[in-house]
Design a protein around this motif. Structure first.
Motif, PDB file in Angstrom:
ATOM      1  N   LEU A 263      25.449  30.519  47.988  1.00  0.00           N
ATOM      2  CA  LEU A 263      25.801  31.122  49.274  1.00  0.00           C
ATOM      3  C   LEU A 263      27.310  31.069  49.537  1.00  0.00           C
ATOM      4  CD1 LEU A 263      22.834  29.756  51.422  1.00  0.00           C
ATOM      5  CD2 LEU A 263      23.077  32.000  50.324  1.00  0.00           C
ATOM      6  N   PRO A 264      27.870  32.171  50.034  1.00  0.00           N
ATOM      7  CA  PRO A 264      27.097  33.224  50.691  1.00  0.00           C
ATOM      8  C   PRO A 264      26.601  34.347  49.794  1.00  0.00           C
ATOM      9  CG  PRO A 264      29.436  33.539  51.101  1.00  0.00           C
ATOM     10  CD  PRO A 264      29.323  32.252  50.333  1.00  0.00           C
ATOM     11  N   THR A 265      27.335  34.692  48.697  1.00  0.00           N
ATOM     12  CA  THR A 265      26.988  35.945  48.018  1.00  0.00           C
ATOM     13  C   THR A 265      27.029  35.909  46.496  1.00  0.00           C
ATOM     14  OG1 THR A 265      29.285  36.716  48.163  1.00  0.00           O
ATOM     15  CG2 THR A 265      27.805  37.332  49.971  1.00  0.00           C
ATOM     16  N   LEU A 266      27.346  34.780  45.853  1.00  0.00           N
ATOM     17  CA  LEU A 266      27.543  34.786  44.403  1.00  0.00           C
ATOM     18  C   LEU A 266      26.214  34.643  43.668  1.00  0.00           C
ATOM     19  CD1 LEU A 266      29.602  34.789  42.069  1.00  0.00           C
ATOM     20  CD2 LEU A 266      29.565  32.280  42.185  1.00  0.00           C
ATOM     21  N   PRO A 267      25.802  35.626  42.849  1.00  0.00           N
ATOM     22  CA  PRO A 267      24.544  35.509  42.108  1.00  0.00           C
ATOM     23  C   PRO A 267      24.632  34.424  41.029  1.00  0.00           C
ATOM     24  CG  PRO A 267      25.243  37.801  42.264  1.00  0.00           C
ATOM     25  CD  PRO A 267      26.405  36.956  42.684  1.00  0.00           C
TER      26      PRO A 267
ATOM     27  N   LEU B 139      21.224  32.847  44.823  1.00  0.00           N
ATOM     28  CA  LEU B 139      22.578  33.038  45.309  1.00  0.00           C
ATOM     29  C   LEU B 139      23.222  31.685  45.551  1.00  0.00           C
ATOM     30  CD1 LEU B 139      22.124  35.868  47.978  1.00  0.00           C
ATOM     31  CD2 LEU B 139      23.115  36.101  45.689  1.00  0.00           C
TER      32      LEU B 139
ATOM     33  N   SER C 182      26.038  38.746  37.870  1.00  0.00           N
ATOM     34  CA  SER C 182      25.109  39.535  38.660  1.00  0.00           C
ATOM     35  C   SER C 182      23.743  39.388  38.047  1.00  0.00           C
ATOM     36  CB  SER C 182      25.563  40.996  38.686  1.00  0.00           C
ATOM     37  OG  SER C 182      24.696  41.765  39.499  1.00  0.00           O
TER      38      SER C 182
ATOM     39  N   TYR D  62      22.364  26.790  47.798  1.00  0.00           N
ATOM     40  CA  TYR D  62      21.732  27.878  47.067  1.00  0.00           C
ATOM     41  C   TYR D  62      20.525  28.399  47.835  1.00  0.00           C
ATOM     42  CZ  TYR D  62      24.368  25.435  43.460  1.00  0.00           C
ATOM     43  OH  TYR D  62      25.367  24.812  42.752  1.00  0.00           O
TER      44      TYR D  62
ATOM     45  N   THR E 122      16.016  33.891  45.343  1.00  0.00           N
ATOM     46  CA  THR E 122      15.728  35.250  45.802  1.00  0.00           C
ATOM     47  C   THR E 122      14.586  35.916  45.057  1.00  0.00           C
ATOM     48  OG1 THR E 122      17.428  36.142  44.313  1.00  0.00           O
ATOM     49  CG2 THR E 122      18.099  35.605  46.579  1.00  0.00           C
TER      50      THR E 122
END
Length: 393
Positions: A25-29, A23, A384, A5, A8
């Motif tokens: 990683l790589p991109t999941l909120p 996140l 999100s 994680y 952010t």
């Protein structure tokens, strides 16, 4: 789920924990609740992990799952699913300040979905015990979801945290027996959702005027007396959910949901998801943005250390004097005039609730309408950014 994680931005800070956007990683909120060093405790984590285990088989978009529990930099971290939307608490605040009306049928649609979600948790052996508008998230397309299952029980399992924080929740949504220190039950969740239904319908907290405590049934004006758009035939169902005696409330969240469905069926049916989504879009136009996220305590990616690790044996919460935070209510309480004896005399009587009274075509033998099975009508929401949550999570 065990992953890597990265924080952010901070969305909320409190005496117990801080809430961060993050996140997987790589991109999941995801959302990360990071406890302070002095409030981090393995006992809390172990109790919450048991709730996570019980709820794991329950896959429903209305139930936001905890996906990871562990420690990072000697701080307890709880990672859960995120949703693109806002808390119901923020929605109530905006309803009280903006020229946007919440149709009663749309309010009941939201409550029914919450009731059916909580019924699924009850069927899995999990009671929430602390449902408030602050831990209900409303997605931008109108689907509500609940987080924080197990948080109250975990808090009560750690004496240092219990002494400091157990009585700091929002009392307007807390069942009287929970306020007295009794263990929350399924009936307690019925009460909390009844209080949310009352507030969504009337934009008034379900509290005695001037007291700030959960109301007694006989002093609370029924919803139809506070908003003429509300049919008085709905009053007995809402007031039954708010009965101070647990044994007189609905027997389950499913029964409460069925009562509301029957009421709506008699008046044209349940609003579609698009109607709820339209209300959310009017309340939160696309240009609406909340405060910019705050700083993070560390920027490097991290993985969580397991709760059972030997390195956690000397980590325990400390008893401390928390600051007294006066949380502003989402809506005001009824006034003395609204709760006066004259108002009560003019109001419909609080007769016993009978499901057959709400059915459009009651069977000749007057048999009660059967309880509905919880449904999966709500779509899954894309995880999100969700707006700041209240400090209770």
């Amino acid at each position: 789920m065990s992953g890597t994680y990265r924080l952010t931005g901070r969305t909320e800070a409190g005496d117990l924990a801080e809430l961060y956007e993050a996140l997987l990683l790589p991109t999941l909120p995801v959302a990360v609740k990071l406890f302070l060093p002095r409030t981090s405790d393995p006992g809390y984590a172990r109790e919450l992990a048991e709730t996570v285990r019980r709820l794991q088989p329950v896959r429903h978009p209305g139930l936001l799952h905890v996906v990871d529990v562990g420690f990072v930099h000697q701080r307890l971290a709880i990672v859960r699913e995120d949703v693109d939307g806002f808390t119901l608490g923020i929605a109530l605040q905006r309803l009280n300040t903006k020229e946007v009306l919440l149709p009663p049928t749309v309010a009941l649609s939201i409550v029914i979905q919450l009731l059916e979600t909580v019924q699924l948790a009850h069927d899995a052996g999990v009671v929430h015990g602390a449902i408030t508008p602050g831990n209900v998230l409303l997605s931008r397309d109108g689907f509500p979801a609940i987080c924080d299952f197990g948080a109250l029980q975990a808090l009560l399992s750690v004496p240092q945290l219990k002494r400091t924080f157990a009585h700091r929740g929002r009392s307007a949504y807390r069942a009287p027996e929970v306020t007295r220190g009794e263990t929350p039950t399924e009936a307690s969740d019925v009460y909390s959702l009844g209080a949310i239904a009352y507030e969504l319908l009337t934009l008034r907290e379900a509290v005695v005027p001037g007291s700030g405590v959960s109301t007694r049934r006989e002093t609370l004006p029924p919803p139809s007396r506070l908003d003429r758009r509300i049919n008085s035939r709905l009053d007995p169902a809402i007031m039954r959910a708010l009965d101070p005696a647990p044994q007189r409330r609905f027997r389950s969240c499913g029964e409460f949901a069925q009562a509301l469905r029957n009421f709506l069926s008699a008046g044209g049916g349940l609003p579609g998801a698009e109607e709820v989504g339209r209300f959310v879009s009017e309340l939160f136009p696309n240009e609406v943005s909340l405060a910019a996220p705050g700083p993070v305590p560390f920027v490097e990616p991290f993985q969580l250390e397991p709760v059972s690790g030997a390195e956690m044996e000397d980590l325990h919460a400390e008893e401390h004097e928390a600051s007294i935070v006066q949380r502003a209510p989402y809506s005001r309480a009824p006034t003395e005039q609204e709760s006066s004896a004259d108002t009560q005399e003019a109001a419909p009587g609080f007769e016993a609730f009978r499901p057959e009274d709400y059915a459009p075509d009651a069977p000749e033998d007057d048999a009660p309408a059967p309880e509905s099975e919880p449904t999966n009508e709500a779509r899954s929401t894309d995880p999100s950014h969700a707006g700041p949550l209240e400090q209770g999570w």
